[in-house]
Design a protein around this motif. Sequence first.
Motif, PDB file in Angstrom:
ATOM      1  N   GLY B  18      -1.629   5.088 -10.487  1.00  0.00           N
ATOM      2  CA  GLY B  18      -2.629   3.825 -10.023  1.00  0.00           C
ATOM      3  C   GLY B  18      -3.473   3.344 -11.095  1.00  0.00           C
ATOM      4  N   SER B 140       3.211  -1.398 -10.554  1.00  0.00           N
ATOM      5  CA  SER B 140       3.487  -2.391  -9.267  1.00  0.00           C
ATOM      6  C   SER B 140       4.832  -2.884 -10.127  1.00  0.00           C
ATOM      7  CB  SER B 140       2.483  -3.487  -9.935  1.00  0.00           C
ATOM      8  OG  SER B 140       1.266  -3.193  -9.122  1.00  0.00           O
ATOM      9  N   ASP B 176       0.314  -1.631  -5.192  1.00  0.00           N
ATOM     10  CA  ASP B 176      -0.685  -2.047  -5.789  1.00  0.00           C
ATOM     11  C   ASP B 176      -1.530  -0.839  -6.532  1.00  0.00           C
ATOM     12  OD1 ASP B 176      -2.728  -3.787  -6.531  1.00  0.00           O
ATOM     13  OD2 ASP B 176      -3.468  -4.530  -4.596  1.00  0.00           O
ATOM     14  N   GLN B 177      -2.367  -0.986  -7.398  1.00  0.00           N
ATOM     15  CA  GLN B 177      -2.890   0.001  -8.287  1.00  0.00           C
ATOM     16  C   GLN B 177      -4.294  -0.354  -7.966  1.00  0.00           C
ATOM     17  OE1 GLN B 177      -3.236  -2.228 -10.720  1.00  0.00           O
ATOM     18  NE2 GLN B 177      -1.171  -2.990 -10.569  1.00  0.00           N
ATOM     19  N   PHE B 179      -6.567   0.956  -6.551  1.00  0.00           N
ATOM     20  CA  PHE B 179      -6.571   0.444  -5.119  1.00  0.00           C
ATOM     21  C   PHE B 179      -8.075   0.677  -4.455  1.00  0.00           C
ATOM     22  CE2 PHE B 179      -5.684   0.894  -0.453  1.00  0.00           C
ATOM     23  CZ  PHE B 179      -5.110  -0.578  -0.335  1.00  0.00           C
ATOM     24  N   ARG B 184      -8.979  -2.941  -2.953  1.00  0.00           N
ATOM     25  CA  ARG B 184      -7.710  -4.095  -2.588  1.00  0.00           C
ATOM     26  C   ARG B 184      -6.944  -3.953  -1.338  1.00  0.00           C
ATOM     27  NH1 ARG B 184      -5.337  -3.508  -8.864  1.00  0.00           N
ATOM     28  NH2 ARG B 184      -6.381  -5.488  -9.540  1.00  0.00           N
ATOM     29  N   LEU B 185      -7.560  -3.235  -0.339  1.00  0.00           N
ATOM     30  CA  LEU B 185      -7.076  -3.273   0.847  1.00  0.00           C
ATOM     31  C   LEU B 185      -6.928  -4.920   1.499  1.00  0.00           C
ATOM     32  CD1 LEU B 185      -6.287  -1.634   3.311  1.00  0.00           C
ATOM     33  CD2 LEU B 185      -8.113  -1.735   4.297  1.00  0.00           C
ATOM     34  N   LEU B 188      -3.664  -6.071   0.048  1.00  0.00           N
ATOM     35  CA  LEU B 188      -2.464  -5.266   0.406  1.00  0.00           C
ATOM     36  C   LEU B 188      -2.190  -5.799   1.803  1.00  0.00           C
ATOM     37  CD1 LEU B 188      -0.212  -3.596  -0.628  1.00  0.00           C
ATOM     38  CD2 LEU B 188      -1.575  -1.735   0.076  1.00  0.00           C
ATOM     39  N   GLY B 200       3.250  -1.451   2.427  1.00  0.00           N
ATOM     40  CA  GLY B 200       2.229  -1.583   1.402  1.00  0.00           C
ATOM     41  C   GLY B 200       2.097  -0.271   0.684  1.00  0.00           C
ATOM     42  N   GLY B 202      -0.735   1.498  -1.627  1.00  0.00           N
ATOM     43  CA  GLY B 202      -1.953   1.338  -2.574  1.00  0.00           C
ATOM     44  C   GLY B 202      -2.306   2.801  -3.325  1.00  0.00           C
ATOM     45  N   ASP B 204      -4.722   4.761  -5.814  1.00  0.00           N
ATOM     46  CA  ASP B 204      -5.849   5.030  -6.443  1.00  0.00           C
ATOM     47  C   ASP B 204      -5.806   5.197  -8.006  1.00  0.00           C
ATOM     48  OD1 ASP B 204      -7.212   4.567  -4.052  1.00  0.00           O
ATOM     49  OD2 ASP B 204      -7.643   6.601  -3.870  1.00  0.00           O
TER      50      ASP B 204
END
Lengths: 285, 285
Positions: B18, B140, B176-177, B179, B184-185, B188, B200, B202, B204
């Motif tokens: 992440g 990603s 996604d990174q 996160f 970034r929730l 996503l 999704g 995510g 961290d």
Amino acid sequence: MSETAHADPRRGSLLIIGGSEDREDDMQILERFIALCGGPDKRIAVLTAASRVPERMWAIYDAAFGGMNVTSRKPVHIASRAEANDAAMAAEVAQADGIFITGGDQKRLLALIGGTGLDEALHAALARGACIAGTSAGASAMSAHMLADGKADLHPEKGTVSLGAGIGFVQRVVIDQHFSQRQRLARLLTVVAQNPFLLGVGIDEDTALLIEAGGGIEILGAGAVTVIDGRHMVSNVADIRNRSVPEMVDVRLHLLPSGSRYGAAGDTATPAALSDFLKIVTNIA
Amino acid sequence: MSETAHADPRRGSLLIIGGSEDREDDMQILERFIALCGGPDKRIAVLTAASRVPERMWAIYDAAFGGMNVTSRKPVHIASRAEANDAAMAAEVAQADGIFITGGDQKRLLALIGGTGLDEALHAALARGACIAGTSAGASAMSAHMLADGKADLHPEKGTVSLGAGIGFVQRVVIDQHFSQRQRLARLLTVVAQNPFLLGVGIDEDTALLIEAGGGIEILGAGAVTVIDGRHMVSNVADIRNRSVPEMVDVRLHLLPSGSRYGAAGDTATPAALSDFLKIVTNIA
């Protein structure tokens, strides 16, 4: 606080506001509150006891409700449990058409009013048909299990949230406010990880969850309401140390944007996954 | 990019990081990468093409891997698609024991390597048994559907995220990174609202999702991996305007903290709600 003492059929509605509601421009949520009370000629009480600056709180809502031509508006300032047990004050609150509970600190509010005559009067008013609104601390205070403290930041962390006893208009939920703005998902997940009996309800700023007397719910204002349902969750929270991040598998999340309505005649059908939430929150004490 | 061309049984593993992995202290994730490659005497290639400062990227990993006594380490700098089609370079990458894809911009990476000989070489290396690690943009880029841009901030918002074609080591997910750190929730959830076919994922910072050759997964590092499964979701996203917040009911959320392991011999049983995720991510291209 009383979870069983209010067996009367409830006739009032609850307006649970995530804080920072608009008090100067179109005031959508406050206007709706006045409408739910029956209009500007009704008796509105503003309970400021959550705040350490009650006069300042009253000034804000005095101006806002005055601007809406609410003529019968008055503050309920409570500085001690003795005041919260004043019979004349309690009788007046019980007869109000609308009660607005301001922000501040929900622990302060419950320390002052929990189990008092005022507490009973609030329940009596709701049962009689009043609308009770609460914002920020006043929103969190509405559930039987009340979010008291929480520090979880980036992730849920075991042992970082604590609950207290709220006023108890709603059972089986825990309410958090300023939800998206203060990025409080992690602390709400922490509550649910340790208390899967409770549904987490996160309400954004300038946003309200309206629980209608007729059994419907509506989201109004600028943001959304997030519901966290951990009843199907698989978690290791019972086995890990404090401050550790729990595994949480199969948490159900519902995002309900402003304008959503469920459960009343004419609404779109309630999705099955939401019907339990609807049953739980509309069965208010 | 090829979703069907790599029918060989895969023998390698994927380490999806992440971003901001520790490169100076205990370097847990980078040490694991080297172990997955077979140890410090193996051939490690560092693909810097996501970055506009490839020499600086190489300097960071040259120092980190040098500190672990990795003797056979070299950069793969790609400045054009012609370079990405260089047969000698591609043959070397295909024979590497480990390939580390740095951060930068995943759109830049795919614009340079998508569909080239290097793209094929990466798939060939994975099929042969190499470990492929990617951090931040390099993480990603690993999925077939790649998060390209996203602006959703406090809430999911229709029309605010866009996908592109990634390298395609993993199907049916979007990664996604940074996160939790970058909150970034919402973006996503936006991806999942509009693309419920995709799960999704995510990740961290300083945290990795390891997808093992043997079909197990493990979370390692400092944080957690969040999985968003919208396949059971009820949503109005198809009907609302761009920039509106969608209703999303019954999204399934899994929080998998560091140390979680599923699917390999000796692991705790995989919760039923997680078994689909496990099947999907371990069936890598």
